[in-house]
Design an enzyme around this catalytic site. Structure first.
Site, PDB file in Angstrom:
ATOM      1  N   LEU A  56      -2.865   2.263  -1.784  1.00  0.00           N
ATOM      2  CA  LEU A  56      -3.618   3.295  -2.486  1.00  0.00           C
ATOM      3  C   LEU A  56      -5.020   3.259  -1.878  1.00  0.00           C
ATOM      4  O   LEU A  56      -5.507   2.178  -1.515  1.00  0.00           O
ATOM      5  CB  LEU A  56      -3.698   2.992  -3.985  1.00  0.00           C
ATOM      6  CG  LEU A  56      -2.389   3.104  -4.775  1.00  0.00           C
ATOM      7  CD1 LEU A  56      -2.610   2.715  -6.237  1.00  0.00           C
ATOM      8  CD2 LEU A  56      -1.822   4.521  -4.699  1.00  0.00           C
ATOM      9  N   ASP A  57      -5.666   4.408  -1.787  1.00  0.00           N
ATOM     10  CA  ASP A  57      -7.024   4.438  -1.242  1.00  0.00           C
ATOM     11  C   ASP A  57      -7.947   3.599  -2.120  1.00  0.00           C
ATOM     12  O   ASP A  57      -7.648   3.357  -3.296  1.00  0.00           O
ATOM     13  CB  ASP A  57      -7.558   5.885  -1.227  1.00  0.00           C
ATOM     14  CG  ASP A  57      -6.732   6.780  -0.321  1.00  0.00           C
ATOM     15  OD1 ASP A  57      -6.066   6.249   0.585  1.00  0.00           O
ATOM     16  OD2 ASP A  57      -6.756   8.008  -0.538  1.00  0.00           O
TER      17      ASP A  57
END
Ligand code: URA
Length: 240
Positions: free
Chosen positions: A102-103
Site C-alpha cells: 500500500l502506498d
C-alpha cells in the site's frame, strides 16, 4: 498441536485435503502411520513425514493490520517507519512481510505473513483476487466514470486496466466511492482516477479476497487472523 492443523498450516492442503492424506495413511509420526487428525503432536520432538518426506515445521503467522498513514509497507527502510516497526518483538521474530504494497499515505487492510505460498497465491495476477478500496475524490465522480472503469481505462504508461466495479457513495465536488479491482499495478487506484481527470485525496483498503478489515482495529493496530478467516482465505485460493 493437532496434526491436522499443523499440516494445514504447512500448506499440505485444506482441512479436507489433510484429512484425506491422514486417512490414506500417508502421514507417519515417529515411524507409525497416524490417521486421526485430532491427535496432538510436538513438532519440536516428533518426526513427522508425509509420503516419506520429513516435514520441517516453521510456524506461519498471519496478521491483519490497519495500516496507518505515513508508514511504508516494506520490511526495511532507512528513512521511514515500516509496518514491521509497528509489530511486537515476538511477532516480528517470525519475520512476516506485507502481502503486496500500500502506498505510504494509503491506510487500511494489510496482511502480514511469513507464508510465502499464500502470499504468492494472493498476489498472482492469474488468481484475480478482488481488492476493495474506499476513497475520497476531489471532483465529481459520475456514471460515465463507472462505465469507463467497467470497460477499462488507459493509465499514464499506456496500460489498459481490467474491468473494475465503481460504486458511488457520495457525488459532488468532493466524492466518496468504493472501487473493486482485481489487479495491483503501482498506484493503481490513484492512476485510474487520474485517467478520468480526478484526484484521490484519501485511500483506504477495506477488503482483499475473502478478508475484510476488522472495524475495531484503529490505524496502526493489528491482530492475528481468526481460524475462520485463514481457512476461507486458503480454501478460496486453492479452489481457484
Ligand atoms: N492503489 C493506489 O493508488 N495506492 C495504493 O496504495 C493501493 C492501490
Amino acid at each position: 498441536m493437532r496434526i491436522d492443523k499443523l499440516l494445514a498450516n504447512m500448506n499440505f492442503g485444506s482441512r479436507k485435503e489433510v484429512k484425506k492424506l491422514l486417512k490414506n495413511g500417508l502421514v507417519n509420526v515417529n515411524g507409525e502411520p497416524l490417521k486421526n487428525g485430532k491427535t496432538h503432536v510436538d513438532p519440536d520432538k516428533d518426526v513427522i513425514t508425509v509420503a516419506g518426506e520429513v516435514v520441517e515445521y516453521v510456524k506461519h503467522i498471519y496478521l491483519m493490520m490497519n495500516k496507518p498513514d505515513g508508514v511504508i509497507s516494506a520490511t526495511e527502510d532507512h528513512v521511514h517507519k515500516t509496518v514491521i516497526d509497528l509489530l511486537d518483538v515476538e511477532d516480528a521474530g517470525f519475520e512476516p512481510f506485507p502481502v503486496g504494497r500500500l502506498d505510504k499515505d494509503t491506510e487500511g487492510l494489510l496482511l502480514l505473513t511469513n507464508d510465502g505460498q499464500l502470499s504468492h497465491e494472493l498476489l498472482s495476477p492469474k488468481k484475480h483476487v478482488p481488492k476493495m478500496y474506499y476513497a475520497k475524490i476531489d471532483g465529481e465522480v459520475t456514471q460515465d466514470d463507472q462505465i469507463a472503469f467497467r470497460k477499462g481505462v488507459t493509465l499514464d504508461d499506456g496500460y489498459k486496466t481490467k474491468p473494475a466495479d465503481l460504486n458511488i457513495l457520495k457525488s459532488g465536488t468532493q466524492s466518496e466511492i468504493e472501487l473493486v479491482i482485481t489487479e495491483g499495478k503501482f498506484h493503481q487506484v490513484k492512476r485510474m482516477f487520474e485517467a478520468v481527470g480526478k484526484k484521490v485525496t484519501y485511500l483506504k483498503r477495506m477488503e482483499m479476497g475473502s478478508l475484510k478489515l476488522d472495524p475495531s482495529l484503529a490505524p496502526g493496530e493489528y491482530r492475528p487472523l481468526t481460524e475462520d478467516e485463514l481457512e476461507r482465505l486458503q480454501d478460496r485460493q486453492q479452489n481457484e
